[in-house]
Design a protein around this motif. Structure first.
Motif, PDB file in Angstrom:
ATOM      1  N   LEU A   1      66.668-102.243  19.160  1.00 18.18           N
ATOM      2  CA  LEU A   1      67.549-102.431  20.323  1.00 18.18           C
ATOM      3  C   LEU A   1      68.280-103.770  20.226  1.00 18.18           C
ATOM      4  O   LEU A   1      69.472-103.862  20.560  1.00 18.18           O
TER       5      LEU A   1
ATOM      6  N   LEU B   1      71.158 -95.649  24.097  1.00 19.14           N
ATOM      7  CA  LEU B   1      69.708 -95.829  24.068  1.00 19.14           C
ATOM      8  C   LEU B   1      69.031 -94.622  23.417  1.00 19.14           C
ATOM      9  O   LEU B   1      68.107 -94.776  22.615  1.00 19.14           O
TER      10      LEU B   1
ATOM     11  N   VAL C   1      69.383 -94.787  19.639  1.00 16.46           N
ATOM     12  CA  VAL C   1      68.492 -95.795  19.053  1.00 16.46           C
ATOM     13  C   VAL C   1      67.051 -95.282  19.031  1.00 16.46           C
ATOM     14  O   VAL C   1      66.334 -95.440  18.039  1.00 16.46           O
TER      15      VAL C   1
ATOM     16  N   ASN D   1      70.962-103.374  17.683  1.00 14.30           N
ATOM     17  CA  ASN D   1      72.018-102.516  18.215  1.00 14.30           C
ATOM     18  C   ASN D   1      72.932-103.273  19.170  1.00 14.30           C
ATOM     19  O   ASN D   1      74.153-103.060  19.193  1.00 14.30           O
TER      20      ASN D   1
END
Length: 258
Positions: A159, A171, A174, A162
């Protein structure tokens, strides 16, 4: 057969008398919901599942009492003429259970969830102990990553990375990548520890049909390990049947997990 896509080539893994992967037939697995410490009730349910068509049966080995019951479950099934392979499901304390009991030799496969083997500095040590037990007893393992118990340290790292992208992923994207990465990284660690490649199966279970299809497409494109397919937390009755059938039909039709 009308199959829309060629098979994704995989290795073969032997689990007791059952062969999984490559050109072997699809194998069906279910799981008991008894208290494993109740050896008679668990053996009875394993036998019921075997009669219903479950070719492998998973039992939870979550504490010392459950571990002590495993040899008796195995013996009761053998006495009744059932040779269905038993899969031990370990969480959090699997390394202790394997160290303190002799259940390992009575199980035909271990299921290990990378998100539930420990935290911080303990994680690698406890994962290694479980893999070394599999090596010692010549048992295959399923590295079973789960949507609800994903490795939080890995997810946090992904995260953060990202967030630095010019066009960040969602989200959900990921999390799907984290599931696949967790499974593949854990398989690589197991191989580094000495577990043969042909004794590893992988799964990445999620609870929504579309996510499951996307995750398994990604996983199948990146490895040759046999894949255990399943929709986690599918629900009971018609809900579970419809959701599981919808997801697995798509994947199997694409040659993934077949």
């Amino acid at each position: 057969s009308g199959r829309a896509a060629a098979r994704h080539p995989t290795r073969q893994v032997r689990v007791g008398r059952v062969v999984i992967g490559s050109d072997a037939p699809v194998v069906v697995q279910s799981m008991t919901n008894t208290d494993t410490a109740d050896d008679f009730a668990t053996a009875m349910q394993v036998a019921q599942l075997a009669r219903a068509g479950s070719e492998l049966v998973r039992i939870t080995v979550n504490n010392e009492a459950a571990a002590k019951a495993v040899p008796s479950i195995h013996e009761q099934l053998a006495a009744a003429g059932y040779d269905v392979p038993l899969v031990g499901d370990f969480h959090y304390n699997g390394h202790k259970i394997l160290a303190e009991s002799d259940c390992a030799k009575y199980l035909d496969k271990y299921r290990i969830n990378p998100g539930n083997v420990g935290k911080g500095s303990k994680r690698d040590e406890q994962f290694a102990y479980m893999i070394n037990s599999a090596i010692e007893h010549n048992k295959p393992i399923r590295i079973g990553v789960n949507w609800g118990s994903l490795d939080q340290e890995l997810l946090a790292q992904m995260l953060d990375a990202n967030a630095r992208l010019s066009v960040p992923l969602t989200l959900e994207e990921v999390m799907r990548r984290a599931l696949v990465d967790s499974a593949l990284q854990s398989a690589e660690k197991a191989i580094e520890l000495g577990l043969p490649e042909n004794q590893i199966l992988l799964s990445c279970k999620v609870s929504h049909v579309q996510d499951l299809v996307l995750v398994y497409r990604d996983l199948a494109s990146k490895c040759q390990f046999p894949l255990h397919l399943g929709l986690t937390e599918a629900g009971m009755g018609a809900k579970g049947i419809v959701a599981s059938t919808a997801a697995l039909s798509i994947i199997l039709q694409e040659g993934i997990g077949d």
